[in-house]
Each structure stands twice: as structure tokens, then as C-alpha cells.
Design a protein around this motif. Structure first.
Motif, PDB file in Angstrom:
ATOM      1  N   SER A  29       7.263   4.520  -2.460  1.00  0.00           N
ATOM      2  CA  SER A  29       6.118   4.294  -3.336  1.00  0.00           C
ATOM      3  C   SER A  29       5.012   5.302  -3.060  1.00  0.00           C
ATOM      4  CB  SER A  29       5.577   2.871  -3.166  1.00  0.00           C
ATOM      5  OG  SER A  29       5.129   2.660  -1.840  1.00  0.00           O
ATOM      6  N   ILE A  34       0.832   5.130  -3.262  1.00  0.00           N
ATOM      7  CA  ILE A  34      -0.329   4.265  -3.469  1.00  0.00           C
ATOM      8  C   ILE A  34      -1.488   5.130  -3.935  1.00  0.00           C
ATOM      9  CG2 ILE A  34      -1.820   2.512  -2.471  1.00  0.00           C
ATOM     10  CD1 ILE A  34       1.187   1.802  -2.468  1.00  0.00           C
ATOM     11  N   ILE A  41      -1.008  -3.518  -1.578  1.00  0.00           N
ATOM     12  CA  ILE A  41      -1.932  -3.692  -2.708  1.00  0.00           C
ATOM     13  C   ILE A  41      -2.408  -5.132  -2.888  1.00  0.00           C
ATOM     14  CG2 ILE A  41      -0.841  -1.745  -3.895  1.00  0.00           C
ATOM     15  CD1 ILE A  41       0.330  -3.748  -5.907  1.00  0.00           C
ATOM     16  N   ARG A  86       4.370   1.738 -12.520  1.00  0.00           N
ATOM     17  CA  ARG A  86       3.037   1.622 -11.928  1.00  0.00           C
ATOM     18  C   ARG A  86       2.591   0.163 -11.983  1.00  0.00           C
ATOM     19  NH1 ARG A  86      -0.593   6.025 -11.594  1.00  0.00           N
ATOM     20  NH2 ARG A  86      -2.222   4.855 -12.715  1.00  0.00           N
ATOM     21  N   THR A 130       4.873  -8.114  -6.414  1.00  0.00           N
ATOM     22  CA  THR A 130       5.244  -6.714  -6.648  1.00  0.00           C
ATOM     23  C   THR A 130       6.753  -6.532  -6.665  1.00  0.00           C
ATOM     24  OG1 THR A 130       3.200  -5.958  -5.605  1.00  0.00           O
ATOM     25  CG2 THR A 130       4.994  -4.360  -5.746  1.00  0.00           C
ATOM     26  N   ILE A 162      -4.445   3.047   4.245  1.00  0.00           N
ATOM     27  CA  ILE A 162      -3.122   2.433   4.101  1.00  0.00           C
ATOM     28  C   ILE A 162      -2.637   1.878   5.441  1.00  0.00           C
ATOM     29  CG2 ILE A 162      -0.721   2.802   3.416  1.00  0.00           C
ATOM     30  CD1 ILE A 162      -2.886   2.873   1.147  1.00  0.00           C
ATOM     31  N   ALA A 189       0.333   0.818  -7.193  1.00  0.00           N
ATOM     32  CA  ALA A 189       1.552   1.248  -6.512  1.00  0.00           C
ATOM     33  C   ALA A 189       2.514   1.840  -7.529  1.00  0.00           C
ATOM     34  CB  ALA A 189       2.207   0.073  -5.787  1.00  0.00           C
ATOM     35  N   GLU A 190       2.864   3.089  -7.318  1.00  0.00           N
ATOM     36  CA  GLU A 190       3.918   3.724  -8.113  1.00  0.00           C
ATOM     37  C   GLU A 190       5.207   3.570  -7.325  1.00  0.00           C
ATOM     38  OE1 GLU A 190       2.613   7.735  -8.645  1.00  0.00           O
ATOM     39  OE2 GLU A 190       1.077   7.191 -10.130  1.00  0.00           O
ATOM     40  N   ILE A 191       6.118   2.747  -7.827  1.00  0.00           N
ATOM     41  CA  ILE A 191       7.331   2.410  -7.087  1.00  0.00           C
ATOM     42  C   ILE A 191       8.539   3.086  -7.727  1.00  0.00           C
ATOM     43  CG2 ILE A 191       8.804   0.526  -6.265  1.00  0.00           C
ATOM     44  CD1 ILE A 191       6.400  -1.278  -6.272  1.00  0.00           C
ATOM     45  N   ALA A 224       4.986  -2.077  -0.414  1.00  0.00           N
ATOM     46  CA  ALA A 224       3.984  -1.740  -1.433  1.00  0.00           C
ATOM     47  C   ALA A 224       3.184  -2.980  -1.819  1.00  0.00           C
ATOM     48  CB  ALA A 224       4.664  -1.143  -2.663  1.00  0.00           C
TER      49      ALA A 224
END
Length: 587
Positions: free
Chosen positions: A246, A248, A210, A7, A182, A263, A238-240, A206
Motif C-alpha cells: 500500500s 499511504i 488509517i 483508494r 479496509t 506512519i 490508503a492506495e492498496i 493499511a
């Protein structure tokens, strides 16, 4: 064992963003990295001038305040920090953070990344064959009469990866690609290879989403009625995942919203073609799918990437002299005649002394039979620019005052005369990556890495998405606002502007694709008619992007427009009336 996903939370979208965002993110605790973007293109010139006054400065001082609030807790929770707050002096900011850490009685490992600053190397690089051609104009830097104030190349993510490998808790960079903030943490955590193009592309996407903080969670969003509250908008997270996909999201109990619309809005912001070029990968924005998977959670899947080019972008800011302006408010009968007399007298008052540039802009904002004095006002905006600060300042002001007090009736000023302001010319260009090295300093140890260099053509991909067609000639039409059907988001890239436009579904996109040509855009927005406009299709996002070259002149500082960043251009388009198939309102 590595986490299934990491995250990454953003705490800043520009120098001056909400200071409390860092503390808000860290207190929740469920994040692995925080990133911060502090460097708009103009910011580099501002920080350069700060560094000239004091060689120990030239960085975003607000970052120190944020670190004072969260650095100890980040160490305790093992949250690592990556930010480009170093501006024109990453090493100096790293030293200040180290001093702050001692006061806080903590001992973080701090890395700084340099190599982006080319300001003092322009002549040397030119002698080695770098001509620094303007990206949008047929001119080279050294043919330009303006003196460079700052020159910074956008660095890739692999310096961040190396710093994190060496144990850095905090990584401070200068001008780095926004997406690198990121991409670096993701590539480090998942141990991606430098040719994992699809995975890197996903992290770049991502990162683009963000990077502008609350603008991914409802800020500047066309459909603002969807936002539950604009108070304390939650910044994006962002959960990658290891495959580059990802999710968001944002923290609970914060304002704003994360949905497909917000988005899409951010994806189409400040871009050109679907081939989004970063130093480390070309990310194909027309490959991705975005889907709402739950409240305030949007999944971004199917990222495709390809090798980057052998060039990196360089932003050069030049001293373009000085500019000044005055806005006259004109009231009464025969406003056009009054305006022409006023313009002639202003020119005559200069007694033959010429400015480098003078521009008159007339805005007929007055109403017939007005209900208030303000409704009776038209505006004449006068702007001058010149290398001579006295001419653009005191001389211009004195002649404006003299003319205004002895001219046609019914005129006043919208504001008092002001000092001449420095005019900074934005000069975007490219450099061969063979001349670029990242310098990583951590624990007084220094290492250098090269940028990713590929001598390849920019690949284009076919998404395979074909909008459903229908015969609009056989469908009942109605007149309404463009914004009844379509959302839009606009912004600036130096002297250029972009407008991203998208529909709600495949039917509205089908109409949009046929209806909104470059020619039609110029009809709806006549002030764009003189400019070259590139049009790009994003069927996967149900949208189009228009890139208006030169619309903002030489960038925000040099622009004569009231909106020097084109933030309002999209909403201006949405306010235009058009004829559209009535059935689209029912979809």
C-alpha cells in the motif's frame, strides 16, 4: 478491467471526529471507498444505554449528518461506503439511512451486518462451555460481581465482502475489527481468497494505519515540529495493490503530513506484540518495510501474514457501580503534614461507613519560594467508588465539604463537588468462532456466513534484521532528554497501556535496544514499576513496544488516573533525562 490499485479514504477515527471530513474526501472525487471507525471500546456501552432508552437508537447519529452531506455525490461518483457506525443497532441505522435517501431522492443499496452483539447470549454461551476468561486477570465473567452492560465480538471482513458482491453501495456494521473496514473492500475488489494471508495482512496493516483518521497524518506525533500546519489536518488515504502492498497519502492542500515517522507512530499505537491478530489473518508487523517515496506518500511493502486463531476477541462492558472524586489544592508551609491531617480527617468524617474503594493520590507540584500563588500549589486527589450512587454522590460530597471548611489552612478545591458517575468496567475476553455468525441483510434478503476458523498456533517470524552494534563504553556520553533521540506514541487497550518507542536510524535503534529494558523503563517511569510489562522488538521499524498490563485499571471509565487513555505516557517518557552516546546526535 480491474484497477491496478484502489483508494480507500478514512473519514472518522472515533465517535465525534470531524464531521466535515466526509465531504472533504468525497469532493476530491479520486477515491473508490470511504470507511469510518466510530467505535472505541467504551463507546459500545454508551450506545447500549442509548438503545435501552430508545430501542430504535444505539448507533452513531453523526454518521447520518455525514451521509446527508455526501451520499448523493458518492452514488454519482461510484464511491462505496463501509462504516461501523451501526454500533449496537446496525439494522436501525440502515433504516434511517434509507429514509434519508428517500428525502434526497436517491436510491442506494444499503446492507447491514449483525452478529457481533452477544449481550443477551452470555448465559446461553456459558452453558455451551464459553467461560469468558479475562485476558489479563485470573477471573471469569460470571465470577465477576458486575453486571454486563454490553458484549460485542469483533467480526471479520468477509461479511463486508459478501455485501459488496451483492451490490451494496453502503455497508453498515456494528462492532467489527477496525482493520476489517479496509480489508473488506480490498478483498472484494481484488477477489482475494480467504487464505491469501500475505495480501490480507497488507490490507490489515493499511487498515490499522488509517483507522484513527488524522493520527496517521500528524496528530499526536512526537516530532510535531515536522508538521507544516495542524489546521484542517488531512485524513489518510490508503492506495492498496493486489499484492497487499500500500501507499499511504492524504489530499493536497490540507494540514498535517505523511512521512515515515507518522506512519511508524501509528503502526506502534495500541498494539502488543508484532503478531497483530485480526479475525481473518495474523499480520506480522515486524515483516514490513516502510519508505518515503515522495511528498506525503509512504509505501508499505513486504506484508507477511499467517492463519488466524480459532478465537475472536470480545469486549464486555460491565456496570461497576459509581465513582466520584475531588482534587484539593494545598498551599503554604508543611504541605506534607497538612496533607496527612487532611487525609485522616476525610476518613474520620465517614463515621465508619466504608466505600468499596477509596484512593488518595498526592502530587507535590508546589515550588519552593514560588513566583505565583499557583506555583505554590500541591494537589491531593481523592477518588471513591461504590455500588451505592447516594454514597458515592451526596454522602461523599457532603463529607468533603464539611472537612474542607474546618481543616488545615491554605486549602481549596480545584473544582466544585460533582455528581457520582457510572463506573464502567472493561472486561476483555475471547470466544470460539464456532459460536459466531455474521448476519447480512440487503434488500430484505438475509444471508449468514461463518467466521474464519483455524486451529493453529500463532506463528512468529524472524525478520533477519540485525542492528549494527558499537561499543558504547568507548564513546563519549552526554546527559540529555530521552526525546532528543527517540520518538514515542502511547495509548490504551482497555485496562492496559502501550508505549511505542523508535529511533531515527539503525545506530539509535542499536542503543535503544540495549538501553531500554523493562527494568530501565520502570526506573524512568516509577509508576509503572508494580505492573507486568511485555517488551517487543520491531527492528524493521527501528522500535520497541512496551505493553503495560493493568496500568489503567479496568479501562478509561473506571480508571483513577488523570489520563485514563495513556495518551501522554509516551511524551512523559521523552521528557526524562538519560545518558546517551553523543555521537548519536550527529547521525
Amino acid at each position: 478491467m480491474k484497477k491496478k490499485f484502489i483508494r480507500i479514504a478514512n473519514i472518522s477515527g472515533f465517535y465525534g471526529d470531524r464531521l466535515s471530513a466526509a465531504k472533504e474526501m468525497v469532493e476530491v472525487g479520486n477515491i473508490d471507498f470511504i470507511t469510518g471507525d466510530y467505535l472505541a471500546e467504551l463507546t459500545m456501552a454508551i450506545l447500549y444505554k442509548s438503545k435501552i432508552k430508545n430501542p430504535k437508537t444505539g448507533y452513531a447519529v453523526t454518521f447520518l449528518k455525514q451521509m446527508n452531506d455526501v451520499m448523493a455525490e458518492c452514488l454519482n461518483k461510484k464511491i462505496r461506503i463501509v462504516a461501523n457506525a451501526g454500533g449496537m443497532n446496525p439494522k436501525s441505522l440502515a433504516k434511517e439511512i434509507s429514509k434519508l435517501a428517500k428525502k434526497l431522492k436517491i436510491n442506494p443499496k444499503i446492507a447491514s451486518i449483525e452478529g457481533d452483539d452477544l449481550t443477551d447470549k452470555i448465559d446461553e454461551l456459558n452453558s455451551k462451555g464459553e467461560n469468558f476468561k479475562h485476558l489479563d486477570k485470573p477471573v471469569k465473567l460470571l465470577e465477576n460481581k458486575y453486571r454486563p452492560l454490553s458484549a460485542n465480538v469483533y467480526l471479520g471482513c468477509w461479511g463486508i465482502v459478501e455485501a459488496l458482491k451483492d451490490g451494496a453501495d453502503i455497508v453498515i456494521t456494528g462492532r467489527i475489527a477496525d482493520t476489517s473496514l479496509t480489508m473488506g473492500p480490498a478483498a472484494y475488489h481484488f477477489e482475494w481468497k480467504k487464505n491469501d494471508w500475505n495480501k490480507l495482512s497488507g490490507a490489515a496493516i493499511a487498515g490499522h494505519i488509517i483507522e484513527c483518521s488524522g493520527q496517521a497524518t500528524g496528530g499526536n506525533y512526537s516530532n510535531f515540529e515536522e508538521i507544516p500546519s495542524f489546521k484542517n489536518i488531512g485524513f489518510p488515504i490508503a492506495e492498496i495493490f493486489n499484492n497487499g502492498e500500500s501507499i499511504i497519502t492524504k489530499n493536497e492542500n490540507t494540514g498535517g503530513i505523511v512521512n515515515v515517522g507518522t506512519i511508524t507512530s501509528q503502526l506502534l499505537y495500541e498494539i502488543d506484540s508484532p503478531e497483530y491478530i485480526t479475525p481473518d489473518v495474523i499480520s506480522h508487523f515486524n515483516s514490513i518495510n516502510i519508505k518515503q517515496i515522495s511528498k506525503n506518500q509512504v509505501k508499505v511493502s513486504n506484508p507477511l501474514g499467517s492463519p488466524p486463531t480459532k478465537y475472536s476477541k470480545v469486549t464486555i462492558n460491565c456496570n461497576g457501580g459509581y465513582k466520584n472524586s475531588m482534587t484539593f489544592l494545598i498551599v503554604g508551609l508543611d504541605i506534607i503534614k497538612k496533607t496527612e491531617i487532611l487525609k485522616e480527617c476525610i476518613i474520620d468524617s465517614f463515621n465508619g461507613i466504608e466505600f468499596n474503594k477509596i484512593c488518595f493520590q498526592f502530587f507535590p507540584t508546589h515550588k519552593e519560594n514560588p513566583n505565583s500563588n499557583e506555583e505554590a500549589m500541591a494537589r491531593l486527589h481523592v477518588t471513591v467508588s461504590d455500588p451505592d450512587i447516594e454514597k458515592a454522590g451526596k454522602f461523599f460530597n457532603s463529607k468533603i465539604v464539611e472537612t474542607a471548611l474546618t481543616n488545615v489552612p491554605g486549602i481549596c478545591w480545584a473544582h466544585p463537588p460533582s455528581k457520582a458517575k457510572e463506573k464502567i468496567i472493561h472486561f476483555p475476553t475471547l470466544i470460539n468462532k464456532k459460536f459466531v455468525k455474521q448476519k447480512i441483510t440487503i434488500d430484505k434478503k438475509i444471508k449468514y456466513i461463518n467466521e474464519i476458523l483455524h486451529d493453529t498456533e500463532i506463528k512468529k517470524i524472524n525478520t533477519g534484521i540485525i542492528p549494527k552494534d558499537f561499543n558504547v563504553n568507548k564513546i563519549k556520553h552526554k546527559e540529555g532528554f530521552f526525546g532528543d533521540l527517540f520518538s514515542a506514541r502511547s495509548g490504551d487497550k482497555g485496562g492496559n497501556a502501550n508505549i511505542g518507542v523508535w529511533g531515527k536510524n539503525i545506530h539509535s535503534y542499536s542503543f535503544l535496544k540495549k538501553f531500554l529494558s523493562v527494568k530501565k523503563l520502570k526506573e524512568l517511569l516509577p509508576e509503572t514499576s508494580q505492573y507486568k510489562i511485555d517488551r517487543h522488538e520491531f527492528p524493521n521499524l527501528l522500535g520497541l513496544n512496551f505493553y503495560i498490563i493493568g496500568f489503567l485499571g479496568d479501562g478509561i471509565s473506571a480508571s483513577i488516573k488523570f489520563d485514563g487513555q495513556a495518551k501522554t505516557l509516551g511524551e512523559y517518557l521523552r521528557s526524562k533525562k538519560i545518558l546517551y552516546p553523543e555521537i548519536l546526535l550527529k547521525d
